[in-house]
Design an enzyme around this catalytic site. Structure first.
Site, mmCIF file in Angstrom:
data_model
loop_
_atom_site.group_PDB
_atom_site.id
_atom_site.type_symbol
_atom_site.label_atom_id
_atom_site.label_comp_id
_atom_site.label_asym_id
_atom_site.label_seq_id
_atom_site.Cartn_x
_atom_site.Cartn_y
_atom_site.Cartn_z
ATOM 1 N N ASP A 14 0.856 -1.178 0.000
ATOM 2 C CA ASP A 14 0.000 0.000 0.000
ATOM 3 C C ASP A 14 0.901 1.239 0.000
ATOM 4 O O ASP A 14 2.089 1.146 0.315
ATOM 5 C CB ASP A 14 -0.877 -0.051 1.254
ATOM 6 C CG ASP A 14 -1.700 1.205 1.450
ATOM 7 O OD1 ASP A 14 -2.375 1.614 0.498
ATOM 8 O OD2 ASP A 14 -1.649 1.775 2.557
ATOM 9 N N ASP A 16 -0.307 5.139 0.947
ATOM 10 C CA ASP A 16 -0.594 6.101 2.015
ATOM 11 C C ASP A 16 -0.637 5.411 3.373
ATOM 12 O O ASP A 16 -1.382 4.458 3.572
ATOM 13 C CB ASP A 16 -1.931 6.802 1.747
ATOM 14 C CG ASP A 16 -1.844 7.747 0.564
ATOM 15 O OD1 ASP A 16 -0.990 8.638 0.595
ATOM 16 O OD2 ASP A 16 -2.620 7.588 -0.396
#
Length: 220
Positions: A14, A16
């Site tokens: 991922d 953020d």
């Protein structure tokens, strides 16, 4: 402090909250949006991490037409792409990505191409060669589509992938994809990842002779 050792054939990352700390921007943009819609900012912030914007809006404003959410999301993406103040790497992210050079890994993010490109650059991080962005999927996390696409692009079975995630939606997506999940940061621990670290300084990557990846995760 306990160490967990995981063996994988590919890592799915991922962006953020996992590689890039963009919380300052996310807070600014979503709290403004909350005010415009008369919603409690603190409650909104519990929902928005990890999802595409229109998916968060659908949760927060369930009676609003999706067409409106998509239009609103496009405006917010433009705002987020223009605002990189306070965007920095999660501690250890640059060294972690450097340790993955030549090893199978992909970025799997709810951001679109423009936003992910701007945020990775603002944090001084190299963009992985394989990336699955908002444009690549029909369903946002917590749907597993993005992680399954990342595994397929790398040619690795889902069970042989380890996901790095910070949000409840992302951890749920990794689990639904049949993958093991390392949670990153304070938000992650509440969502039952296989292991949790404060940041990426607590992860060590080693290439194994058979082509697999050994992860030593030394989170508390």
């Amino acid at each position: 402090m306990t160490a967990t050792v995981l063996t994988a054939r590919a890592l799915l990352l991922d962006m953020d909250g996992t590689l890039v700390n963009s919380d300052a921007v996310v807070e600014r943009i979503w709290r403004r949006w909350s005010e415009r819609h008369g919603l409690d900012g603190d409650e909104v912030m519990k929902v928005v991490h990890g999802r595409q914007g229109h998916a968060s809006m659908a949760v927060l404003l369930p009676d609003r037409p999706m067409k409106q959410n998509l239009a609103d999301n496009a405006r917010m993406l433009a705002e987020e792409t223009a605002d990189v103040e306070g965007v920095v790497e999660v501690p250890g992210a640059a060294a972690f990505l450097a340790s993955l050079r030549g090893l199978p890994h992909a970025l799997v993010t709810s951001a679109d191409v423009a936003l992910s490109t701007v945020r990775m650059a603002a944090a001084g991080l190299p963009m992985p060669a394989v990336r699955v962005t908002a444009e690549s999927v029909g369903a946002s996390k917590p749907d597993p589509e993005g992680f399954l696409k990342g595994a397929a692009e790398l040619g690795v079975a889902p069970a042989d992938c380890v996901v790095f995630e910070d949000s409840g939606a992302g951890i749920a997506a990794g689990r639904a994809a049949g993958m093991r999940v390392v949670g990153v940061g304070a938000r992650a621990g509440a969502h039952g990842p296989d292991a949790v670290v404060r940041d990426l300084t607590e992860v060590r990557v080693e290439a194994v002779a058979d082509g697999s990846i050994r992860l030593t995760v030394s989170g508390g």
